[in-house]
Design a protein around this motif. Structure first.
Motif, PDB file in Angstrom:
ATOM      1  N   LEU A 187       0.850  -1.189   0.000  1.00 23.31           N
ATOM      2  CA  LEU A 187       0.000   0.000   0.000  1.00 23.31           C
ATOM      3  C   LEU A 187       0.887   1.241   0.000  1.00 23.31           C
ATOM      4  O   LEU A 187       1.713   1.415   0.894  1.00 23.31           O
ATOM      5  CB  LEU A 187      -0.906   0.000   1.235  1.00 23.31           C
ATOM      6  N   ILE A 188       0.702   2.097  -0.984  1.00 22.46           N
ATOM      7  CA  ILE A 188       1.427   3.375  -1.027  1.00 22.46           C
ATOM      8  C   ILE A 188       0.421   4.500  -0.898  1.00 22.46           C
ATOM      9  O   ILE A 188      -0.605   4.507  -1.579  1.00 22.46           O
ATOM     10  CB  ILE A 188       2.230   3.515  -2.342  1.00 22.46           C
ATOM     11  N   GLU A 189       0.720   5.441   0.009  1.00 22.54           N
ATOM     12  CA  GLU A 189      -0.152   6.603   0.183  1.00 22.54           C
ATOM     13  C   GLU A 189       0.616   7.849  -0.192  1.00 22.54           C
ATOM     14  O   GLU A 189       1.674   8.116   0.362  1.00 22.54           O
ATOM     15  CB  GLU A 189      -0.634   6.682   1.629  1.00 22.54           C
ATOM     16  N   THR A 190       0.103   8.602  -1.142  1.00 19.67           N
ATOM     17  CA  THR A 190       0.807   9.817  -1.559  1.00 19.67           C
ATOM     18  C   THR A 190       0.207  11.056  -0.922  1.00 19.67           C
ATOM     19  O   THR A 190       0.673  12.145  -1.169  1.00 19.67           O
ATOM     20  CB  THR A 190       0.752   9.983  -3.089  1.00 19.67           C
ATOM     21  N   ASP A 191      -0.824  10.862  -0.094  1.00 23.66           N
ATOM     22  CA  ASP A 191      -1.481  12.046   0.462  1.00 23.66           C
ATOM     23  C   ASP A 191      -0.892  12.406   1.825  1.00 23.66           C
ATOM     24  O   ASP A 191      -1.534  12.302   2.847  1.00 23.66           O
ATOM     25  CB  ASP A 191      -2.986  11.861   0.559  1.00 23.66           C
ATOM     26  N   GLY A 192       0.354  12.806   1.781  1.00 22.21           N
ATOM     27  CA  GLY A 192       0.987  13.296   2.997  1.00 22.21           C
ATOM     28  C   GLY A 192       0.378  14.638   3.372  1.00 22.21           C
ATOM     29  O   GLY A 192      -0.770  14.915   3.054  1.00 22.21           O
TER      30      GLY A 192
ATOM     31  N   GLU B 522       8.979  11.942   5.250  1.00 22.90           N
ATOM     32  CA  GLU B 522       7.892  12.721   4.645  1.00 22.90           C
ATOM     33  C   GLU B 522       7.143  11.911   3.587  1.00 22.90           C
ATOM     34  O   GLU B 522       5.930  11.941   3.512  1.00 22.90           O
ATOM     35  CB  GLU B 522       8.473  13.994   4.023  1.00 22.90           C
ATOM     36  N   HIS B 523       7.878  11.178   2.761  1.00 23.88           N
ATOM     37  CA  HIS B 523       7.224  10.469   1.649  1.00 23.88           C
ATOM     38  C   HIS B 523       6.862   9.032   1.992  1.00 23.88           C
ATOM     39  O   HIS B 523       6.104   8.403   1.269  1.00 23.88           O
ATOM     40  CB  HIS B 523       8.130  10.471   0.418  1.00 23.88           C
ATOM     41  N   ARG B 524       7.463   8.493   3.045  1.00 25.45           N
ATOM     42  CA  ARG B 524       7.182   7.117   3.458  1.00 25.45           C
ATOM     43  C   ARG B 524       7.319   6.137   2.274  1.00 25.45           C
ATOM     44  O   ARG B 524       8.298   6.205   1.547  1.00 25.45           O
ATOM     45  CB  ARG B 524       5.798   7.039   4.109  1.00 25.45           C
ATOM     46  N   GLU B 525       6.316   5.266   2.112  1.00 18.84           N
ATOM     47  CA  GLU B 525       6.430   4.209   1.093  1.00 18.84           C
ATOM     48  C   GLU B 525       6.588   4.792  -0.311  1.00 18.84           C
ATOM     49  O   GLU B 525       7.112   4.134  -1.203  1.00 18.84           O
ATOM     50  CB  GLU B 525       5.197   3.302   1.101  1.00 18.84           C
ATOM     51  N   ALA B 526       6.088   6.006  -0.510  1.00 24.67           N
ATOM     52  CA  ALA B 526       6.113   6.572  -1.852  1.00 24.67           C
ATOM     53  C   ALA B 526       7.533   6.877  -2.327  1.00 24.67           C
ATOM     54  O   ALA B 526       7.763   7.068  -3.521  1.00 24.67           O
ATOM     55  CB  ALA B 526       5.255   7.834  -1.920  1.00 24.67           C
ATOM     56  N   ILE B 529       8.736   4.991  -5.305  1.00 20.38           N
ATOM     57  CA  ILE B 529       8.475   5.442  -6.679  1.00 20.38           C
ATOM     58  C   ILE B 529       9.666   6.249  -7.185  1.00 20.38           C
ATOM     59  O   ILE B 529      10.155   6.057  -8.292  1.00 20.38           O
ATOM     60  CB  ILE B 529       7.198   6.308  -6.748  1.00 20.38           C
TER      61      ILE B 529
END
Lengths: 551, 551
Positions: A187-192, B522-526, B529
């Motif tokens: 699961l990737i969330e881009t809504d930081g 800040e970007h975590r899993e993202a 990418i």
């Protein structure tokens, strides 16, 4: 136990038996979307294939994660499925596998009024989403003609545009963040944090990926205040070039009507005058209740008046109505439709002659909405620009008529297919300097095969889209293969003409199977970026394989 | 021949001997950008390092391709370099290698008036770009305080914001296409047909990549018509919370002033009253000539008048001016500055006391520009919103004063460093619901170490950035290591406070070395990418290594 049975058993362990199906009726249903090419075979009784092997209905993102991990383990394809309203075959399971219907993940989790954003799950139906927002005094401003049968996730996955996109933007202009389960099962969330603007933005890589990188499970979207005032109005211009210049003037002045669209002569005859068949209230679900909106108390501009519907009818009304019936497949038997449309070039000429006699010109519709004072002022400025460009004001009624019937066109396609013909739309775009080239080139290319009409419906400071509608037919005795050949020839010639004049092959219908062969020539070396993302997100190639020109 | 010599010889074969340099003065110059942390060491006479091994000045994209291919062959790092005005160490060659200065690729290749786009090479200086557009009746609308010493390519590579971004957007909102030479040495062009909207958009992945994916060589940017009218005005509010709410009201109504900014009490004292030191005309290059613009002939609103500068001065003028001199490092010897700033908490309290006595409140500046009628109307509506939120109109003069001195602040930093102190800015952002939390938390965190002031300068419907300025010092005898320790503590505590309240660590200064350690959290899993794009674009890791938290 064969592999398929084991997988179904494992899926039932994840979803429970009631949210997993291998029933034939479900497999048939999820084998297709609204891509017209598929209908040609089904109409002729061909088998529905390819079909998915199994459908699942997740209610939580952790179930999506589990399903993707299972699929990855067995190298089984996954196809995400929203409302099924796509028109490019994007949801067709070309290699079978698991179709994930997102419609049970449909919560509007939160509306953040202070920040004017909301958190919404992918499977929420568009009309229900808009209604929920309206109750809270907001709008997302996205009104595709599919709004009653499309989902938020589908919009996001395809970079959809709604009819009021000139004010509210395309979907990709309104996304603050996304949650996506990748083909790795992560699961990737881009809504930081909002306006988290350091470094590259991931959203724009995921928007429009059409299920090839992962399953979009929710989105943080920007909302707008519900409008206080709406102003709609119709204008008339001599020809497409004059109307295009008028729209360009409005947009390049920085004015942002909610909608400004121009119908060419034939589209004006067919669609912009008199809507006597399908009203918005007929569409499933009815009209979304909205907060009361004042309906444009602007004074009538000089030299116009507000002609009623009767005054709109030319003397040639009988001939036009017969032609319109042909195009709408209304009250005509298969033979009559085939005979009429069999000679498309002749039909196009016939319409040209009628247009000339009728001297109707082209209809231009403009609508503005928003805060009261600003909308009134913006309307006055926009109307002044249109008139300075040679547009003649035809009063409010054509504008309101367009608004009332704005979803009707999608419900007119069935009778055409039942009548033995086919209808489809081609939404291409170009910069303003190439736009008339695009219009004439594509119209000529399609016109060799089918009856064709067009309107300009999504404009920008730098260019505009053109939305071609074409109606074609082949003799019934030649079967669906012949119909598909003609259909393919129309697309091939139309998109080839688009590329030749420097236009782009799609504006808001997406890519799917239909336009996948054209991705490489359109993106050239930049396809390497998409392919790199694909390899990283989906190393086993299980996510919606065979789509978008990806390996 | 050692490797380095062979590479230099090969570079000379590509560029000719005059566009390749290994001279010490050039290596020193290109070793740094304007990151204040670097100045602490240089001021104390520390060696300038790390330095690049060689600088090249390409004039054509094919030379960039050749240089990257050569570097890749030998696994030598490449650092793209624009104006060198970055404040995060993004251009520091942490592993040496080849620095590519883009400033000789500086053509404004074309302005497409019909489409309102232009094609511009990466190395064009910002002020010259804007002047060239103005001659043709357009503006890009991007006015960073670095405009005299930054390049278009630098803006694009860092997602820069100009002072008028509220109307014109950040750079990433204005990019239609990019050309980039990747770390593989391949040229990728994303500027296909306009509104080429099928599939993912690559631009947003490349924007803000700060040289880690490739060298951006040119861009297709959207331009706007040069404004016909400018309206600027100053307001006063009781406190930051009132001013923030006023700005939010304006933006959430859909109004788009070119600029609306709010100075907190201390920033108001220091920067918003009386600019007697640096005028715009003092900046290198002078003011860009623009087409004649009317200067806002709006009638004065009720209850105000236009007080002259004298009327602005409180009785406490003497004390305030002395404090201001401290902060500006003006006419103070090192010892005096150190003594004054050494006790930052006391200084912050002192200022607090003066603020209270002076009862000045906070200054709010608003400016609007564009087509005449719309701008007048939008100004009237915006002013009405501000007043409804409790802002008091102070007339035009404070607005025009801000405009005249808008680039001055950057030229005030040198005297502070010469005086033995240091100054830097921290531009964080948050959604509106968290904004006052962000303001107080970061202000307290920085205030433990340094004198701190702040303004809100880039607002959106969903949130706003806060721009903190801090001035600190350490005893001279403790040397640069102590200054760096304090500098690092300020950033650590300030960004930690930002993250704690849910803000984002950067708004428009980029990441570079300064914020690289914070990218993962800040970007975590993202971040996966970004890392995937990195691996694909730059498989050998030669592009600006060590930056942005990438492996």
């Amino acid at each position: 136990m064969p592999l398929a049975d084991r997988v179904v058993r494992d899926l039932e362990a994840i979803f429970g038996p009631r949210r997993v199906s291998t029933r034939a009726v479900d497999l048939d249903t999820y084998a297709r979307d609204m891509w017209p090419r598929l209908l040609l075979g089904y109409r002729a009784g061909e088998a529905v294939e390819p079909r998915p092997d199994v459908i699942v209905w997740p209610e939580h993102v952790r179930e999506v994660v589990a399903a993707v991990k299972l699929a990855r383990e067995h190298r089984i394809p996954i196809v995400p499925y929203g409302g099924g309203s796509g028109v490019c075959g994007g949801a067709v399971p070309v290699r079978g596998g698991i179709t994930i219907d997102t419609k049970r993940m449909q919560a509007l989790r939160a509306v953040h009024g202070d920040d004017m954003t909301c958190d919404v799950e992918a499977g929420l139906n568009g009309e229900r989403f808009e209604r929920e927002l309206a109750r809270r005094g907001f709008t997302f401003g996205h009104f595709p003609s599919s709004i009653y049968c499309s989902t938020v996730g589908g919009w996001v996955a395809t970079r959809a545009a709604g009819q009021l996109s000139t004010k509210y933007g395309k979907v990709e202009d309104r996304v603050a963040g996304l949650s996506i389960v990748t083909g790795r099962g992560e699961l990737i969330e881009t809504d930081g944090p909002n306006r988290a603007l350091r470094g590259p933005s991931w959203n724009q890589l995921l928007l429009g990926s059409e299920g090839t990188l992962g399953v979009i499970t929710s989105a943080r979207l920007r909302v707008s205040p519900a409008p206080q005032l709406r102003v709609f109005r119709g204008f008339e211009v001599d020809d497409v070039a004059t109307g295009a210049l008028a729209i360009r003037r409005v947009l390049q002045k920085g004015l942002r009507p909610a909608v400004v669209r121009l119908y060419d002569e034939l589209d004006t005859l067919i669609n912009a005058f008199g809507h006597d068949d399908v009203d918005e209230a007929d569409a499933p679900g009815g009209l979304a209740p909205r907060p009361p909106i004042e309906t444009g108390a602007l004074p009538a501009l000089p030299n116009l008046g507000v002609p009623g519907r009767q005054a709109e009818r030319p003397r040639e009304v009988g001939m036009i109505e017969r032609l319109r019936d042909v195009v709408r497949g209304k009250g005509l038997k298969h033979g009559a439709m085939t005979a009429a449309l069999g000679q498309s070039e002749m039909m196009n000429k016939l319409f040209g002659a009628v247009e000339k006699v009728a001297r109707r010109g082209c209809r231009l519709i403009i609508g503005l909405e928003g805060a009261r004072i600003r909308t009134e002022i913006e309307a006055a400025l926009a109307f002044a620009e249109l008139e300075a460009a040679g547009a003649r004001d035809r009063g409010e009624e054509p504008g309101w008529a367009w608004l009332r019937h704005r979803y009707a066109v999608s419900y007119r396609m069935s009778p055409v297919f039942s009548g033995g013909a086919f209808v489809d739309t081609m939404e291409v775009a170009a910069s303003w300097d190439k736009l008339m080239d695009l219009y004439h080139s594509v119209r000529d290319a399609i016109g060799r095969h089918a009856l064709v009409m067009a309107h300009l419906s999504h404009g920008y400071a730098d260019g505009c889209s053109i939305y071609f509608t074409f109606v074609g037919t082949t003799p019934e005795k030649d079967g669906p293969a012949a119909a598909r050949r003609k259909y393919d020839a129309i697309w091939r010639d139309g998109l080839e003409a688009t590329t030749r004049v420097g236009g782009t092959i799609s504006h808001h219908h997406g890519v799917g199977l239909l336009k996948a062969p054209y991705m490489a020539s359109e993106h050239r070396e930049a396809m390497a970026i998409f392919q790199a993302a694909k390899t990283s997100f989906d190393p086993d190639g299980i996510m919606n394989p065979g789509k978008m020109g990806l390996r």
